[in-house]
Scaffold this motif. Structure first.
Motif, PDB file in Angstrom:
ATOM      1  N   UNK A 235     -10.703  -2.838  -5.941  1.00 27.32           N
ATOM      2  CA  UNK A 235     -10.207  -3.561  -7.010  1.00 27.32           C
ATOM      3  C   UNK A 235      -8.644  -3.442  -6.886  1.00 27.32           C
ATOM      4  N   UNK A 236      -7.942  -4.393  -6.728  1.00 26.78           N
ATOM      5  CA  UNK A 236      -6.505  -4.535  -6.945  1.00 26.78           C
ATOM      6  C   UNK A 236      -5.756  -4.844  -8.051  1.00 26.78           C
ATOM      7  N   UNK A 237      -4.626  -4.277  -8.221  1.00 32.73           N
ATOM      8  CA  UNK A 237      -3.938  -4.671  -9.737  1.00 32.73           C
ATOM      9  C   UNK A 237      -2.422  -4.746  -9.243  1.00 32.73           C
ATOM     10  N   UNK A 238      -1.744  -5.419 -10.115  1.00 37.47           N
ATOM     11  CA  UNK A 238      -0.330  -5.497  -9.694  1.00 37.47           C
ATOM     12  C   UNK A 238       0.525  -6.073 -10.983  1.00 37.47           C
ATOM     13  N   UNK A 239       1.868  -5.931 -10.852  1.00 33.96           N
ATOM     14  CA  UNK A 239       2.805  -6.415 -12.179  1.00 33.96           C
ATOM     15  C   UNK A 239       4.095  -6.009 -11.690  1.00 33.96           C
TER      16      UNK A 239
ATOM     17  N   UNK B 115       3.952  -6.481 -16.888  1.00 29.21           N
ATOM     18  CA  UNK B 115       2.958  -7.444 -16.673  1.00 29.21           C
ATOM     19  C   UNK B 115       1.817  -6.497 -15.806  1.00 29.21           C
ATOM     20  N   UNK B 116       0.697  -7.191 -16.134  1.00 30.19           N
ATOM     21  CA  UNK B 116      -0.614  -6.622 -15.462  1.00 30.19           C
ATOM     22  C   UNK B 116      -1.446  -7.777 -15.009  1.00 30.19           C
ATOM     23  N   UNK B 117      -1.730  -7.483 -13.811  1.00 29.52           N
ATOM     24  CA  UNK B 117      -2.631  -8.779 -13.262  1.00 29.52           C
ATOM     25  C   UNK B 117      -3.892  -8.047 -12.349  1.00 29.52           C
ATOM     26  N   UNK B 118      -5.148  -8.330 -12.572  1.00 30.41           N
ATOM     27  CA  UNK B 118      -6.140  -8.044 -11.681  1.00 30.41           C
ATOM     28  C   UNK B 118      -6.076  -9.165 -10.753  1.00 30.41           C
ATOM     29  N   UNK B 119      -6.004  -8.884  -9.410  1.00 28.10           N
ATOM     30  CA  UNK B 119      -6.033  -9.589  -8.363  1.00 28.10           C
ATOM     31  C   UNK B 119      -7.204 -10.538  -8.067  1.00 28.10           C
TER      32      UNK B 119
ATOM     33  N   UNK C 156       8.382  -3.587  -9.292  1.00 28.80           N
ATOM     34  CA  UNK C 156       6.996  -3.980  -9.442  1.00 28.80           C
ATOM     35  C   UNK C 156       6.061  -2.834  -9.081  1.00 28.80           C
ATOM     36  N   UNK C 157       4.768  -3.136  -9.048  1.00 23.85           N
ATOM     37  CA  UNK C 157       3.796  -2.104  -8.588  1.00 23.85           C
ATOM     38  C   UNK C 157       2.646  -2.988  -8.144  1.00 23.85           C
ATOM     39  N   UNK C 158       1.789  -2.202  -7.357  1.00 22.28           N
ATOM     40  CA  UNK C 158       0.429  -2.594  -6.976  1.00 22.28           C
ATOM     41  C   UNK C 158      -0.287  -1.289  -6.594  1.00 22.28           C
ATOM     42  N   UNK C 159      -1.446  -1.474  -7.003  1.00 19.80           N
ATOM     43  CA  UNK C 159      -2.354  -0.249  -6.693  1.00 19.80           C
ATOM     44  C   UNK C 159      -3.818  -0.636  -6.531  1.00 19.80           C
TER      45      UNK C 159
ATOM     46  N   UNK D 154     -11.390   6.216  -6.987  1.00 17.11           N
ATOM     47  CA  UNK D 154     -10.248   6.645  -6.353  1.00 17.11           C
ATOM     48  C   UNK D 154      -8.930   5.460  -6.348  1.00 17.11           C
ATOM     49  N   UNK D 155      -7.813   6.259  -6.452  1.00 17.94           N
ATOM     50  CA  UNK D 155      -6.740   5.279  -6.914  1.00 17.94           C
ATOM     51  C   UNK D 155      -5.696   5.228  -5.475  1.00 17.94           C
ATOM     52  N   UNK D 156      -5.042   4.120  -5.146  1.00 19.95           N
ATOM     53  CA  UNK D 156      -4.249   4.356  -4.195  1.00 19.95           C
ATOM     54  C   UNK D 156      -3.026   3.369  -4.644  1.00 19.95           C
ATOM     55  N   UNK D 157      -1.895   3.853  -4.618  1.00 17.61           N
ATOM     56  CA  UNK D 157      -0.683   3.224  -4.759  1.00 17.61           C
ATOM     57  C   UNK D 157       0.060   2.596  -3.494  1.00 17.61           C
ATOM     58  N   UNK D 158      -0.202   1.134  -3.478  1.00 18.96           N
ATOM     59  CA  UNK D 158       0.449   0.468  -2.446  1.00 18.96           C
ATOM     60  C   UNK D 158       1.827   0.076  -2.616  1.00 18.96           C
ATOM     61  N   UNK D 159       2.250  -0.016  -3.713  1.00 16.46           N
ATOM     62  CA  UNK D 159       3.901  -0.268  -3.956  1.00 16.46           C
ATOM     63  C   UNK D 159       4.069   0.266  -5.444  1.00 16.46           C
ATOM     64  N   UNK D 160       5.369   0.890  -5.610  1.00 18.95           N
ATOM     65  CA  UNK D 160       5.608   1.412  -6.763  1.00 18.95           C
ATOM     66  C   UNK D 160       7.256   1.605  -7.027  1.00 18.95           C
ATOM     67  N   UNK D 161       7.678   0.684  -7.758  1.00 14.32           N
ATOM     68  CA  UNK D 161       9.246   0.886  -8.008  1.00 14.32           C
ATOM     69  C   UNK D 161       9.333   0.701  -9.507  1.00 14.32           C
TER      70      UNK D 161
END
Length: 160
Positions: free
Chosen positions: A77-81, A95-99, A65-68, A52-59
């Motif tokens: 498992x959190x990802x951001x960029x 950019x893509x980062x696995x936290x 930037x983004x974080x899901x 299941x995917x939840x978006x925490x921030x999306x611009x």
């Protein structure tokens, strides 16, 4: 659930620490782009089945930037960029980062190419800082998530 007839090609470049993913869709570049940039669509297809995917921030704009967060069986498992270049229907550079591995940042480029018949070819490249990092990225099960995610995207696109 439908099964895709489209092949997802994942190739590790032998000369640079890069992974290239190519996939065709029976939808326009604008529709495929929209599914990558609108969070309400993104959560319906991103990643393997069962997560299941939840978006925490999306611009989703140049400079945004983004974080899901993806979750399964109580694990998260959190990802951001950051979005470096966003050109509607055409290109996303981010950019893509696995936290869980914050020092492993990939530079990704997604190009949306128009094909005859209102179709789209998506070419994604992910450049990391080392061959070891690239190989760990590929060994992490990324292929399952990409293939199943694009199958799910086919379903989202078919549903309109």
């Amino acid at each position: 659930m439908t099964t895709s007839t489209r092949e997802t090609r994942i190739v590790s470049d032998p000369d640079v620490p890069l992974v290239r993913i190519t996939r065709e869709f029976d939808a326009t570049p604008a529709a495929v782009f929209r599914a990558h940039t609108e969070p309400d669509l993104l959560v319906r297809w991103l990643g393997p089945r069962g997560l299941e995917t939840r978006v925490d921030g999306w611009d989703c704009r140049t400079g945004g930037s983004y974080r899901y967060v993806q979750s399964e069986d109580g694990e998260e498992y959190a990802f951001r960029g950051c979005f470096h270049d966003v050109r509607p229907g055409e290109l996303i550079v981010q950019t893509f980062t696995f936290e869980g591995m914050p020092d492993a940042v990939a530079l990704e480029r997604m190009a949306f190419e128009e094909l005859p018949g209102g179709r789209c070819r998506l070419t994604c490249t992910s450049l990391v800082d080392s061959f070891e990092g690239r190989d760990a990225f590929v060994a992490s099960g990324m292929e399952v998530g990409v293939v199943q995610g694009y199958e799910r995207l086919d379903e989202v696109l078919a549903a309109g």
